[in-house]
Every structure is written in C-alpha cells, then in structure tokens.
Enzyme design. Structure first.
Site, short mmCIF file in Angstrom:
data_model
loop_
_atom_site.label_atom_id
_atom_site.label_comp_id
_atom_site.label_asym_id
_atom_site.label_seq_id
_atom_site.Cartn_x
_atom_site.Cartn_y
_atom_site.Cartn_z
N TYR A 158 0.82 -1.21 0.00
CA TYR A 158 0.00 0.00 0.00
C TYR A 158 0.85 1.26 0.00
O TYR A 158 2.07 1.20 0.20
CB TYR A 158 -0.96 -0.01 1.19
CG TYR A 158 -0.32 0.33 2.53
CD1 TYR A 158 0.52 -0.58 3.19
CD2 TYR A 158 -0.53 1.56 3.14
CE1 TYR A 158 1.10 -0.26 4.41
CE2 TYR A 158 0.04 1.88 4.36
CZ TYR A 158 0.86 0.97 4.99
OH TYR A 158 1.44 1.28 6.18
N ARG B 197 8.11 4.08 -4.75
CA ARG B 197 8.22 3.15 -3.61
C ARG B 197 7.22 2.01 -3.75
O ARG B 197 7.52 0.86 -3.42
CB ARG B 197 8.01 3.89 -2.28
CG ARG B 197 8.21 2.98 -1.09
CD ARG B 197 8.17 3.73 0.23
NE ARG B 197 6.87 4.32 0.48
CZ ARG B 197 6.59 5.13 1.50
NH1 ARG B 197 7.55 5.45 2.36
NH2 ARG B 197 5.38 5.62 1.67
N ARG C 254 -7.16 -20.77 -0.68
CA ARG C 254 -6.18 -20.50 0.38
C ARG C 254 -5.00 -21.48 0.30
O ARG C 254 -5.18 -22.69 0.46
CB ARG C 254 -6.82 -20.57 1.76
CG ARG C 254 -5.84 -20.15 2.86
CD ARG C 254 -6.44 -20.17 4.25
NE ARG C 254 -5.46 -19.70 5.22
CZ ARG C 254 -4.48 -20.46 5.73
NH1 ARG C 254 -4.36 -21.72 5.37
NH2 ARG C 254 -3.62 -19.94 6.60
N HIS D 292 -0.54 -21.02 1.00
CA HIS D 292 0.53 -20.03 1.19
C HIS D 292 1.31 -19.78 -0.10
O HIS D 292 1.75 -18.66 -0.35
CB HIS D 292 1.49 -20.49 2.28
CG HIS D 292 0.92 -20.35 3.67
ND1 HIS D 292 -0.13 -21.10 4.12
CD2 HIS D 292 1.26 -19.53 4.69
CE1 HIS D 292 -0.42 -20.76 5.36
NE2 HIS D 292 0.41 -19.80 5.74
N LYS E 154 6.45 -1.81 2.09
CA LYS E 154 5.25 -1.19 2.66
C LYS E 154 4.09 -2.16 2.48
O LYS E 154 3.29 -2.06 1.54
CB LYS E 154 4.98 0.18 2.00
CG LYS E 154 4.08 1.05 2.87
CD LYS E 154 4.17 2.50 2.50
CE LYS E 154 3.17 3.36 3.24
NZ LYS E 154 3.34 3.45 4.68
N GLU F 228 12.60 2.64 13.90
CA GLU F 228 11.64 3.69 13.52
C GLU F 228 10.48 3.61 14.50
O GLU F 228 10.58 2.93 15.51
CB GLU F 228 11.18 3.48 12.08
CG GLU F 228 10.55 2.12 11.84
CD GLU F 228 10.13 1.86 10.41
OE1 GLU F 228 9.91 2.84 9.66
OE2 GLU F 228 9.99 0.69 10.05
N1 PDD Z 1 2.96 5.16 7.53
N2 PDD Z 1 7.69 3.90 8.85
C1 PDD Z 1 6.56 3.19 8.88
C2 PDD Z 1 6.56 1.85 9.53
C3 PDD Z 1 5.38 3.72 8.32
O1 PDD Z 1 4.24 3.00 8.35
C4 PDD Z 1 5.40 5.01 7.74
C5 PDD Z 1 4.20 5.64 7.12
C6 PDD Z 1 6.63 5.71 7.72
C7 PDD Z 1 6.76 7.07 7.10
O2 PDD Z 1 6.69 7.00 5.70
P1 PDD Z 1 6.16 8.24 4.84
O3 PDD Z 1 6.99 9.41 5.21
O4 PDD Z 1 6.35 7.81 3.43
O5 PDD Z 1 4.70 8.44 5.19
C8 PDD Z 1 7.75 5.12 8.28
C9 PDD Z 1 1.78 5.55 6.82
C10 PDD Z 1 1.51 7.01 6.88
C11 PDD Z 1 0.63 4.69 7.24
O6 PDD Z 1 0.85 3.50 7.37
O7 PDD Z 1 -0.49 5.19 7.41
#
Ligand code: PDD
Length: 404
Positions: free
Chosen positions: A37, A56, A107, A109, A154, A186
């Site tokens: 996403y 990304r 289903r 994996h 992501k 993070e």
């Molecule tokens: N989250 N690290 C993680 C684990 C994140 O989920 C996010 C963003 C970031 C920051 O990334 P960016 O600057 O591209 O938004 C770092 C989004 C906003 C979310 O999951 O809603």
C-alpha cells in the site's frame, strides 16, 4: 462506533461508493495480508510527492514478486480521479490510499500463478495535528522492535505495527519508538529523527525500516537550511540524550517529540531544528506561485521587516522613552500564506516568548483574495527586550511575510 466515510473509492477499474465496495473473502489481502500500500498526501487537491510514492510502491511490489498492475501515469489517473470525484479533497487536506493485493485464489501459502491483482484506492481527510501538538510537541514511548525483518516493504501485513502502536495508545502517547537490540529503527508508522548539536540523524536506509518519502524531503530541507544530515545506526543512549526528537510521516509531516518514556526530551519544548524543518515543510507543500504573480505584499512591506521598521507601529523607538507600560497586552499582526501550520507556527513562536500565551488571544482573517492569512497574536508584553526578541523571531521566519 465511528461513522464510515461517505466517499467514492476505486476498486478494480470502477469508482464506487466506499460503503458499497466489495471483494471476495478469498482475496489474499484478506486471508494473508498479502498486499502492498501507499498513503499519499493531497494538499488543496494537489498530490504531494506523488512520483516518489509511486516509485516506492513499485519497489515494494517487486520485493514481494507482484506485478505492478499500472504505470505511474495510470496510478496518477486513479488518484486524480478520486480527487475529482470527492470535492472535499479540493478544499481541505486529504490522503490518497492505494492498495494492491495478490488477488483472489484458494487458500494456499504458495503464490498463485495467473491471478489478477486486486486494486483498491480511497481518499480520506488528513487529520491535522492539534495546535497543542504543534506548540508543545507529543509524548512517545519506546519498545523492542518485534516486527519482521523486511521493514523496507510497505506491506498491508500490519499486525505487528498495530500491536506496536497500541503500546503507546495505552500509555497515552502518540507513537511507539522501536529499538532492535538497543538500536533505533523507527516508530510504528513513522520515521524517527534524532537531533544532537544541530545535526539531524536518522536510521540507515536498510531492510529494518521503511524509507519514508520524508527521508528525501527532510534531507533536502536540511541541505537548504545548512543543517548537517546523517544516516547511521543510533543507540538507545543517543536517543535518550537527544536535544530534539522528531517523527515524520505522510500524515504527521514532521512532529516534535518532547517527552519520551515520561522524561523531557532536551528542553521539553519543540526545538529550533523542528521549527525550521516544519516551516520548510509548509513551504514545500504550498501551491507553486504562478510566475507572473508578484511577490506578496513585498513592495509595500519588506519580508522580514527589520525590528526598527516594525517598531514604528507600536514598539518603542530606539533610544526613546518607552511608550508601553509593562506588563500589558500587546497585539502583533503577522501576515503569511494560507497554508496548514502557518498559524500554529506563529503561535509556537509567540508561546516561546510569552509562556502564558493562550489560543484565545489569536485572531485570524483572510486577506488578498483568500491566499493569505492575517493573524493577530495578543501577547503579554513584559519588557522591551522580550518584544524585540519576539519581533526578530517572527520576522526571521520564512512563512511570515509581514509583521506589524
Ligand atoms: N505510515 N515507517 C513506517 C513503519 C510507516 O508505516 C510510515 C508511514 C513511515 C513514514 O513514511 P512516509 O513518510 O512515506 O509516510 C515510516 C503511513 C503514513 C501509514 O501507514 O499510514
């Protein structure tokens, strides 16, 4: 329970009411969290850093062996289609959410072959941080980073992020800052920045963190402001000894952390690097000014009017006897672009110089056809020096075009 949004979304080629949109229960996004996403800010109907977000998205899809179902142009068309069909997104800040899952299959994996991915997109209001969060910063807690080792993807498999976030929810905090074996990674849904001796430091771009789109943005804001910027491993001790800690994300933009695990961070107030980066961020997201348009009010009143010039209006004239009785209420008018955060930033500066400053002493008015805002901050003046310092801070700020 919160009401569900009454918007139009995009699902597999069609725009449809969000509450009517349906997918199969066998969708691998539902069964396995097998999806990717993006969350992209929309300011005044304009997508912010769209190309970077789509790049990304493409990287994440490649990492999980999913074919990118759309070109960058087609993604843009989908996102702009949502903006066009949801007029509120042209009036106030929003985010576009894009999601691709591996599609519908029995289903198993093992990755299915020849399955069409499910493509979903929606638009949501971007909830601005409160004025209090902007002026006072936010509280966070730390926790062990128990998430998987592919944080650079992501992925919609967000259960570990949900569990991590809940730790700070239960502690009354805004984010959970994660450390893996004593090294900062993070936060649950934001990147973390440590400021020490005027230097901004963040975790390396590796598989343990999501490289936020704000990595590149903050790096260039730092470069422009002459602030040293470095990516390296940061220990718990360094995190705890920070002068400032910042969070960044699409929804938080850049946000000051002023309490960590119940202790003050640095001075316990949003610091100067935060103020600078936040102001730079607001400028970066402001609409581009048409080339023909003259600089706002520049001819009539210089940007960063010198203190002596501003003084003509109300502050005592250099060397003359004070015309003001201290303490007294003293109105200061600041004009700047109508961008999110302008008022909060000016309030933060006023509060720095008048700790008792209250939001009830802020008045704002549209001017110049709605492009600019004029904000009157009525501070408690306690000395000539305090007023001079406050004027200097306001006029030095890049968002303040005119201070009276
Ligand atoms: N989250 N690290 C993680 C684990 C994140 O989920 C996010 C963003 C970031 C920051 O990334 P960016 O600057 O591209 O938004 C770092 C989004 C906003 C979310 O999951 O809603």
């Amino acid at each position: 329970m919160q009401a569900l949004p009454d918007t139009l979304c995009f699902l597999n080629g069609d725009y449809t009411a969000l509450q009517e949109a349906r997918i199969s229960v066998l969708d691998r996004g539902f069964i396995f969290g097998d999806g990717i996403y993006e969350v992209i800010p929309v300011y005044g109907g304009r997508l912010f850093r769209f190309d970077e977000h789509i790049a990304r998205l493409a990287r994440s899809l490649a990492e999980v062996q999913m074919t990118n179902p759309h070109s960058a142009d087609a993604w843009r068309e989908i996102a702009e289609g949502l903006i066009a069909r949801n007029p509120a997104s042209q009036q106030s800040d929003h985010t576009v959410y894009l999601q691709v899952t591996r599609g519908v299959a029995p289903r198993d994996h093992a990755m299915p072959q020849g399955v069409t991915p499910t493509v979903f997109a929606m638009i949501n209001p971007l909830k601005a941080q409160s004025a209090q969060a902007r002026t006072e910063g936010v509280a966070c807690v730390t926790a062990e980073d128990f998430r998987w080792q592919k944080g650079h993807i992501k992925s919609t498999s967000l259960l570990s992020a949900v569990l991590a976030r809940q730790i700070s929810v239960e502690a009354g905090g805004t984010e959970t800052i994660l450390l893996r074996d004593g090294i900062l990674s993070e936060a649950s849904s934001s990147n973390v920045w440590v400021v020490k001796d005027g230097r901004v430091m963040g975790s390396p771009r590796d598989h343990l963190v999501l490289e936020g789109i704000r990595y590149g943005l903050l790096e260039s804001l730092c470069r422009d402001a002459g602030i040293p910027f470095e990516l390296r491993r940061i220990s718990r001790a360094e995190l705890l000894a920070a002068d400032e800690i910042l969070l960044s994300s699409a929804t938080k933009e850049v946000l000051a952390v002023t309490r960590l695990d119940g202790q003050a961070v640095g001075s316990g107030r949003p610091g100067p690097i935060y103020q600078q980066l936040y102001a730079g961020y607001q400028q970066a997201k402001a609409p581009p000014r048409p080339a023909a348009e003259p600089a706002p009010v520049a001819a009539a009143a210089p940007v960063a009017a010198p203190v002596a010039a501003s003084a003509k209006a109300s502050v005592p004239i250099e060397g003359a006897e004070s015309l003001i009785e201290y303490p007294s209420l003293f109105p200061i008018k600041v004009m700047g672009p109508r961008v999110e955060g302008f008022v909060e930033t000016m309030v933060a500066i006023a509060t720095e110089h008048d700790p008792g400053f209250e939001l009830s002493r802020v008045q704002q008015r549209d001017s110049s056809g709605g492009k600019y805002l004029s904000v009157t901050l009525t501070v408690t003046a306690t000395s000539r020096e305090q007023l001079d310092n406050l004027y200097r801070a306001l006029t030095a700020h890049p968002l303040a075009k005119y201070v009276l």
